[in-house]
Every structure is written in C-alpha cells, then in structure tokens.
Design a protein around this motif. Structure first.
Motif, PDB file in Angstrom:
ATOM      1  N   ALA A  37       0.829  -1.203   0.000  1.00 53.14           N
ATOM      2  CA  ALA A  37       0.000   0.000   0.000  1.00 53.14           C
ATOM      3  C   ALA A  37       0.865   1.254   0.000  1.00 53.14           C
ATOM      4  O   ALA A  37       0.574   2.228  -0.721  1.00 53.14           O
ATOM      5  N   ALA A  38       1.931   1.246   0.796  1.00 53.57           N
ATOM      6  CA  ALA A  38       2.821   2.407   0.847  1.00 53.57           C
ATOM      7  C   ALA A  38       3.473   2.663  -0.504  1.00 53.57           C
ATOM      8  O   ALA A  38       3.568   3.811  -0.964  1.00 53.57           O
ATOM      9  N   GLU A  39       3.932   1.604  -1.154  1.00 51.04           N
ATOM     10  CA  GLU A  39       4.578   1.758  -2.464  1.00 51.04           C
ATOM     11  C   GLU A  39       3.589   2.214  -3.529  1.00 51.04           C
ATOM     12  O   GLU A  39       3.975   2.877  -4.504  1.00 51.04           O
ATOM     13  N   GLU A  40       2.326   1.875  -3.350  1.00 51.68           N
ATOM     14  CA  GLU A  40       1.291   2.288  -4.299  1.00 51.68           C
ATOM     15  C   GLU A  40       0.602   3.589  -3.888  1.00 51.68           C
ATOM     16  O   GLU A  40      -0.297   4.056  -4.576  1.00 51.68           O
ATOM     17  N   ASN A  41       1.052   4.181  -2.769  1.00 52.93           N
ATOM     18  CA  ASN A  41       0.406   5.394  -2.240  1.00 52.93           C
ATOM     19  C   ASN A  41      -1.097   5.181  -2.063  1.00 52.93           C
ATOM     20  O   ASN A  41      -1.913   6.036  -2.414  1.00 52.93           O
ATOM     21  N   SER A  42      -1.436   4.043  -1.493  1.00 53.92           N
ATOM     22  CA  SER A  42      -2.837   3.650  -1.355  1.00 53.92           C
ATOM     23  C   SER A  42      -3.184   3.421   0.110  1.00 53.92           C
ATOM     24  O   SER A  42      -2.370   2.898   0.872  1.00 53.92           O
ATOM     25  N   PRO A  43      -4.401   3.785   0.516  1.00 59.33           N
ATOM     26  CA  PRO A  43      -4.851   3.367   1.847  1.00 59.33           C
ATOM     27  C   PRO A  43      -5.092   1.866   1.853  1.00 59.33           C
ATOM     28  O   PRO A  43      -5.257   1.255   0.787  1.00 59.33           O
ATOM     29  N   ILE A  44      -5.105   1.276   3.026  1.00 62.92           N
ATOM     30  CA  ILE A  44      -5.406  -0.156   3.124  1.00 62.92           C
ATOM     31  C   ILE A  44      -6.070  -0.425   4.472  1.00 62.92           C
ATOM     32  O   ILE A  44      -5.831   0.289   5.456  1.00 62.92           O
ATOM     33  N   ILE A  45      -6.922  -1.436   4.485  1.00 66.01           N
ATOM     34  CA  ILE A  45      -7.577  -1.881   5.715  1.00 66.01           C
ATOM     35  C   ILE A  45      -7.092  -3.300   6.009  1.00 66.01           C
ATOM     36  O   ILE A  45      -7.215  -4.189   5.158  1.00 66.01           O
ATOM     37  N   ILE A  46      -6.521  -3.488   7.180  1.00 66.87           N
ATOM     38  CA  ILE A  46      -6.123  -4.816   7.642  1.00 66.87           C
ATOM     39  C   ILE A  46      -7.230  -5.319   8.566  1.00 66.87           C
ATOM     40  O   ILE A  46      -7.708  -4.585   9.436  1.00 66.87           O
ATOM     41  N   GLN A  47      -7.623  -6.559   8.388  1.00 68.17           N
ATOM     42  CA  GLN A  47      -8.714  -7.083   9.202  1.00 68.17           C
ATOM     43  C   GLN A  47      -8.556  -8.578   9.455  1.00 68.17           C
ATOM     44  O   GLN A  47      -7.836  -9.271   8.741  1.00 68.17           O
ATOM     45  N   PHE A  48      -9.227  -9.050  10.477  1.00 70.38           N
ATOM     46  CA  PHE A  48      -9.350 -10.481  10.732  1.00 70.38           C
ATOM     47  C   PHE A  48     -10.580 -10.690  11.591  1.00 70.38           C
ATOM     48  O   PHE A  48     -11.068  -9.771  12.245  1.00 70.38           O
TER      49      PHE A  48
END
Length: 290
Positions: free
Chosen positions: A33-44
């Motif tokens: 996500a950082a390399e793509e300049n994108s937000p991301i949601i981590i979940q479980f």
C-alpha cells in the motif's frame, strides 16, 4: 476506517480490506500500500483470532507497521457477532468493528447494530454492518436473490442505526466459487442502494469475483472490498511454487516468499480498484525543524 472510506466515497474509488493472520501478510500488505500510495484496511475475524491471529499479538504488530508508512492504515474486526469480542476490540483500539447481524431477524439486527454504533462512536471507533446476507459460494448463495439487500429497507436501517458503512448482498459470496464460475452481480440494485444511502458500501466475497466485476462495482458505489481467500491463496501458491522448485528450501525463505507474494497481490489489486496514488507523499510540504 471512517476517514478512509469517507474519502473513497467522496472520490469514487475502492479500498482493499485484506484479512491478515500473521506478520508476513500484514507487512506485505502495508508495504504494498505504501509503495502504491494507497490506503489499506487490515482485518481479521473471530474465527481467525481463535486459530492463529490472536488480537493481543496482532494489534501491536499492525500498529507499529502502520506508523512507519505515510498512507492511512485501518484495523477492522471482520464479522464480529459476539458482543464481548466486539467490545474488547473497541476498547483495545481497533479503528472499526463490523457487527454481522445478517443472520438475525431484521429488527434484532437493527437494534443490536444501533447499540454497537453508540458504544463504538463514543470511543472514536466506526462501525460496519451487514443487511441482506452474503453467504457461502460453495452453497451457491450468490445466486439466491432472497438474500440480497433491499434498498428501501436499507434506508431505514442506516437512518436508525447511524452505521458508518454497510455491507450489501448483490451477488457475491464467501469462499471459493465452483471452478470456472464468475458470480453475476446485480449492478442495478447496487446503483439504487448508492443513490438512496450515499454512504460507503462494502462488498464481501471479493475473492474470485473477477476484475471486470470489481471495476464495475467500484464505479457503481462500492468503497470497501473484502479479500480473504485470494490473499491466502497468493501466499500459499508462492510457497508451493518455491517448494516445487527446491524441496530443500528452509522455513525462513518460505516466509519471505509468502510476504513477497502477498505484496505483489496487493499492489495489483489496489490498481484495479482505483486506490493507487490516492495518498502521494509530497516532500515539498514538509518543514524540518532542527
């Protein structure tokens, strides 16, 4: 998660919510996500927490890795059903919890969602709910229109509960679809839901839905896409391929390969759903104080 999805809703793009059960998946996803300049949601989810992804261990790992990057990272409890688990996650500092009351009678789902929203919002935590029911691909629930979300009912549900995001059933399902099958999504229903609700909408069962479906779903109003099966497969397939090529490979190298496989998968995925380059790091806006 609310701020991430509000921006996605405003600017019409999708955000990947990847189920992650160890440091390799979390680090691969966040670095991608950082390399793509994108937000991301981590979940479980609760089941994953019982088997392997214990929240007491996962939370500090995710928090530490999230603080190292310039893009927003959210932590979500996926498919929470037990009140004590949900409140534990709220108190621990999860940025979002999903209450899955989709199998309950409508009134019970609505009232319990409203209570959880009240508790979560008081702690600065947002809430995702589900209306309609996203079932299992193995049982062909994706084709059962009786499980789909009713737009008119959804309007009352959102107004009463104050929920921040809504998971809708429009033709996807959890798990692996039968070989060769791509689900048929009800885009007319999705369009109507978005026009009526005007809030972030969530697509569960994103795995195996097909690139064309994903792009179109985002265009019609989906802002969060849950991915578990495909992410696990990316890690597994990378390791299997490495073992086929070199059966003597050690566990350390397999972990590295799993992380790199997840990283590549996430980078490709965020480009498809439109979140790539939404958070470009601009060094010109930084003042360094000596």
């Amino acid at each position: 998660m609310k701020s991430i999805l509000d921006d996605a809703n405003k600017h019409q793009y999708g955000v990947m919510a990847m189920n992650s059960i160890n440091i390799e998946m979390v680090r691969g996803g966040i670095l991608a996500a950082a390399e793509e300049n994108s937000p991301i949601i981590i979940q479980f989810g609760p089941g994953q927490m019982k088997k392997h992804a214990h929240k007491e261990e996962m939370f500090p790992v995710i928090k530490e890795l999230a603080e190292r990057v310039h893009v927003p990272v959210a932590l979500n409890l996926d498919h929470g059903m037990d009140f004590s688990v949900i409140t534990d996650c709220i108190n621990m500092g999860f940025t979002n919890v999903m209450f899955d009351g989709s199998s309950l009678p409508y009134d019970e789902n609505m009232k319990k969602t409203e209570i959880i929203c009240s508790l979560a919002h008081s702690k600065g935590c947002s809430v995702e709910a589900e209306l309609g029911h996203v079932g299992q691909a193995a049982q062909e629930d994706d084709s059962d229109e009786n499980l789909y979300t009713d737009p008119k009912i959804a309007q009352d549900f959102v107004k009463y509960t104050g929920v921040d995001a809504l998971a809708v059933a429009i033709g996807t399902a959890h798990g692996n679809y039968p070989k060769g099958k791509t689900p048929k999504l009800d885009f007319d229903r999705l369009k109507e839901l978005k026009e009526i609700l005007q809030i972030p909408l969530v697509l569960h069962g994103g795995s195996g839905s097909g690139e064309e479906n994903l792009r179109k779903a985002v265009a019609y109003g989906i802002n969060k896409i849950n991915v578990a099966t495909d992410a696990f497969s990316a890690a597994k397939n990378g390791m299997v391929k490495a073992l086929d090529q070199d059966p003597s490979i050690d566990y350390l190298e397999l972990c590295v390969i799993a992380e790199e496989s997840v990283k590549k998968f996430v980078k490709d995925y965020v480009q498809i759903i439109g979140s790539s380059n939404r958070y470009v790091f601009n060094t010109e806006n930084i003042t360094i104080h000596e």
